[in-house]
Design an enzyme around this catalytic site. Structure first.
Site, short mmCIF file in Angstrom:
data_model
loop_
_atom_site.label_atom_id
_atom_site.label_comp_id
_atom_site.label_asym_id
_atom_site.label_seq_id
_atom_site.Cartn_x
_atom_site.Cartn_y
_atom_site.Cartn_z
N TYR A 1 -53.61 -15.80 -6.47
CA TYR A 1 -52.14 -15.79 -6.53
C TYR A 1 -51.62 -14.67 -7.42
O TYR A 1 -50.43 -14.50 -7.54
CB TYR A 1 -51.61 -17.16 -7.01
CG TYR A 1 -52.31 -17.71 -8.24
CD1 TYR A 1 -52.01 -17.23 -9.50
CD2 TYR A 1 -53.30 -18.69 -8.12
CE1 TYR A 1 -52.67 -17.71 -10.62
CE2 TYR A 1 -53.96 -19.17 -9.23
CZ TYR A 1 -53.64 -18.67 -10.49
OH TYR A 1 -54.31 -19.13 -11.59
N LYS A 2 -52.53 -13.92 -8.07
CA LYS A 2 -52.09 -12.81 -8.91
C LYS A 2 -51.97 -11.56 -8.02
O LYS A 2 -51.11 -11.49 -7.17
CB LYS A 2 -53.05 -12.64 -10.09
CG LYS A 2 -52.95 -13.84 -11.05
CD LYS A 2 -54.00 -13.86 -12.14
CE LYS A 2 -53.82 -15.10 -13.02
NZ LYS A 2 -54.98 -15.41 -13.84
N ASP B 1 -65.38 -13.25 -14.40
CA ASP B 1 -64.10 -13.73 -13.91
C ASP B 1 -63.24 -12.51 -13.59
O ASP B 1 -62.98 -11.67 -14.47
CB ASP B 1 -63.44 -14.61 -14.98
CG ASP B 1 -62.18 -15.29 -14.45
OD1 ASP B 1 -61.49 -14.70 -13.60
OD2 ASP B 1 -61.89 -16.41 -14.91
N ARG C 1 -45.62 -8.68 -21.60
CA ARG C 1 -46.65 -8.23 -20.68
C ARG C 1 -46.03 -7.72 -19.38
O ARG C 1 -45.12 -8.35 -18.83
CB ARG C 1 -47.55 -9.44 -20.40
CG ARG C 1 -48.90 -9.12 -19.86
CD ARG C 1 -49.75 -10.37 -19.87
NE ARG C 1 -49.25 -11.37 -18.92
CZ ARG C 1 -50.03 -12.22 -18.26
NH1 ARG C 1 -51.34 -12.21 -18.44
NH2 ARG C 1 -49.52 -13.09 -17.42
N PHE D 1 -59.68 -16.01 -21.13
CA PHE D 1 -58.58 -16.92 -20.85
C PHE D 1 -59.00 -18.33 -21.28
O PHE D 1 -60.11 -18.75 -20.98
CB PHE D 1 -58.29 -16.88 -19.34
CG PHE D 1 -57.01 -17.53 -18.93
CD1 PHE D 1 -55.81 -16.84 -19.02
CD2 PHE D 1 -57.00 -18.82 -18.44
CE1 PHE D 1 -54.62 -17.43 -18.62
CE2 PHE D 1 -55.82 -19.42 -18.03
CZ PHE D 1 -54.62 -18.72 -18.13
C1 LIG Z 1 -55.10 -16.89 -14.25
C2 LIG Z 1 -56.43 -17.23 -14.82
C3 LIG Z 1 -56.97 -18.52 -14.68
C4 LIG Z 1 -56.19 -19.64 -14.05
O1 LIG Z 1 -57.00 -20.67 -13.60
P1 LIG Z 1 -56.44 -21.69 -12.50
O2 LIG Z 1 -57.49 -22.71 -12.36
O3 LIG Z 1 -56.17 -20.92 -11.25
O4 LIG Z 1 -55.15 -22.26 -13.02
C5 LIG Z 1 -58.25 -18.74 -15.16
N1 LIG Z 1 -58.96 -17.76 -15.76
C6 LIG Z 1 -58.45 -16.51 -15.93
C7 LIG Z 1 -59.27 -15.46 -16.59
C8 LIG Z 1 -57.17 -16.23 -15.48
O5 LIG Z 1 -56.66 -15.01 -15.67
#
Ligand SMILES: *Cc1c(COP(=O)(O)O)cnc(C)c1O
Length: 421
Positions: free
Chosen positions: A233-234, A208, A380, A137
């Site tokens: 939050y996911k 992660d 998705r 990400f």
């Molecule tokens: C959703 C997601 C994030 C989001 O980061 P935030 O700091 O919560 O906005 C970061 N890394 C990955 C791999 C994600 O899937």
């Protein structure tokens, strides 16, 4: 246009339409009633923002009025706000296969990535390379770039193809920083093998788990990885802005420099010492005051996992994803599967590539099936068996087919790009 929300409300009507597949038996774990999902909506975006668990509404309302409102500052003691990040961390730990006292809540995932990465580099001061992959990400890569810019010296972020990660691990690598489930394709890294290779090379493992926690079974203890981070939050349904988590392998906690040396991670925050001294527990990963109301939402949301075995969730998620792939491939030939075909190599989401993917997703959302879009052309869909069953999946595929057959995506109002896709 047919109103599927009426036609296919019950399993029976669905089975009537599909006599060749009479047992559209629910694969859902019996939890749908624990969620407050709007009538007529099929929610295939719990991988991005989980829906509202019913328990959250009354709990948050109570925190606001009976705790904040009535107790005022006394809430820190009377309602145990001070212990909240660790208490909720223990709830999350169970789903990660981690022991109590190894997970701390707070901040955002981006910040926790930074914190864990910086702490990893401190543990390997003679090494300079952060290894990651180009399926990661973007924020994870940006945080690494920002950290490197701050550190100066000759640190390097080495980004390779996901398939090349294993062959790229050697004794020059300080830390291997990977996201287990690719946010676009759902491709799943082999955490056990990669972590073992990382450790053989004397490097630190940082995982992660943003798209893993609450989606697939995890066993952080068995994996032996040093650090893991993720958001809530996911798949954990903590609501927009709910705090991130950070795991530190218990034997590493006392060697871990928190890097973001905030007062809440101090050994004695209320001693107001001029000198920073980290707590001798996972508390040292705290930074500042946690968002108490949002962490309360997460704490209540975690109730939906009580008595849930992640192996059952995984089995049901695979059944739903496989069914969706079969249906979409049969009904929508214009779409190309962009996720690994083998269920063992996928997380709990399925992606399809389609040239007009953005507009088609807008049309789909308008028709009550919520998924999302990732540039350049990925539609998705996330599968969460806690509140989805095979009937939902079938209905979603049928509505998608209708949108493609009618070229409904070709409407100018679906071409307008939103700020959040
Ligand atoms: C959703 C997601 C994030 C989001 O980061 P935030 O700091 O919560 O906005 C970061 N890394 C990955 C791999 C994600 O899937």
């Amino acid at each position: 246009m047919q109103d599927y929300s009426i036609t296919f409300r019950s399993h029976a009507s669905c089975a009537e339409r599909y006599p060749e597949n009479p047992q559209t038996m629910s694969t859902a774990l019996p939890r749908k009633e624990l969620f407050d999902i709007p009538e007529g909506i099929i929610y295939l975006d719990g991988n991005s923002l989980g829906p509202l668990p019913r328990a959250v509404t009354s709990h948050v309302s109570n925190v606001v009025t009976a705790q904040w409102g009535a107790q005022l500052i006394r809430g820190w003691n009377e309602s145990l706000w001070m212990q909240q990040p660790g208490r909720v961390g223990d709830l999350v730990a169970r789903l990660l296969g981690a022991p109590p006292g190894s997970v701390m809540m707070g901040d955002t995932l981006s910040i926790k990535v930074f914190q864990a990465l910086a702490a990893s580099l401190k543990l390997r001061p003679e090494r300079r390379i952060i290894l990651s992959d180009n399926g990661n990400f973007p924020t994870d890569l940006y945080m690494a770039q920002g950290l490197i810019d701050t550190l100066g010296q000759d640190y390097e972020l080495r980004v390779v193809d996901p398939e090349a990660v294993e062959a790229s691990i050697d004794e020059s690598i300080a830390v291997v920083m990977l996201t287990q489930v690719d946010y676009r394709s759902g491709r799943l890294h082999d955490m056990k093998t990669i972590t073992a290779l990382t450790q053989e090379a004397g490097a630190i493992s940082l995982w992660d788990l943003a798209h893993s926690a609450g989606a697939i079974p995890l066993d952080l203890t068995a994996s032996q990885c040093e650090f893991a981070v993720g958001c809530t939050y996911k798949y954990l349904n903590g609501g927009p802005g709910s705090p991130a988590f950070i795991y530190v392998r218990p034997d590493m906690i006392e060697q871990t420099q928190p890097v973001l040396a905030g007062w809440m991670g101090h050994d004695a925050p209320f001693a107001f010492d001029q000198q920073y001294k980290p707590a001798m527990s996972i508390e040292r990963l705290r930074v500042g005051t946690q968002p108490v109301i949002q962490t309360s939402a997460l704490e209540a949301a975690m109730q939906v996992w009580e008595g849930v075995d992640m192996q059952d969730v995984r089995k049901a998620s695979i059944a739903l994803s496989e069914r969706f792939i079969t249906e979409v491939e049969a009904r929508c030939p214009a779409l190309t599967l962009a996720s690994p075909r083998s269920a063992n190599e996928r997380g709990s989401q399925v992606s399809f590539a389609f040239e007009h993917g953005y507009a088609a997703m807008q049309a789909l959302i308008d028709a009550g099936v919520i998924g999302d879009f990732r540039a350049p052309n990925i539609m998705r869909f996330g599968f969460t068996p806690l509140y989805l069953d095979e009937n939902d999946v079938l209905k979603a595929a049928m509505i998608l087919q209708e949108i493609l057959d009618d070229r409904r995506w070709d409407d100018p109002r679906y071409q307008v790009l939103n700020a959040v896709t």
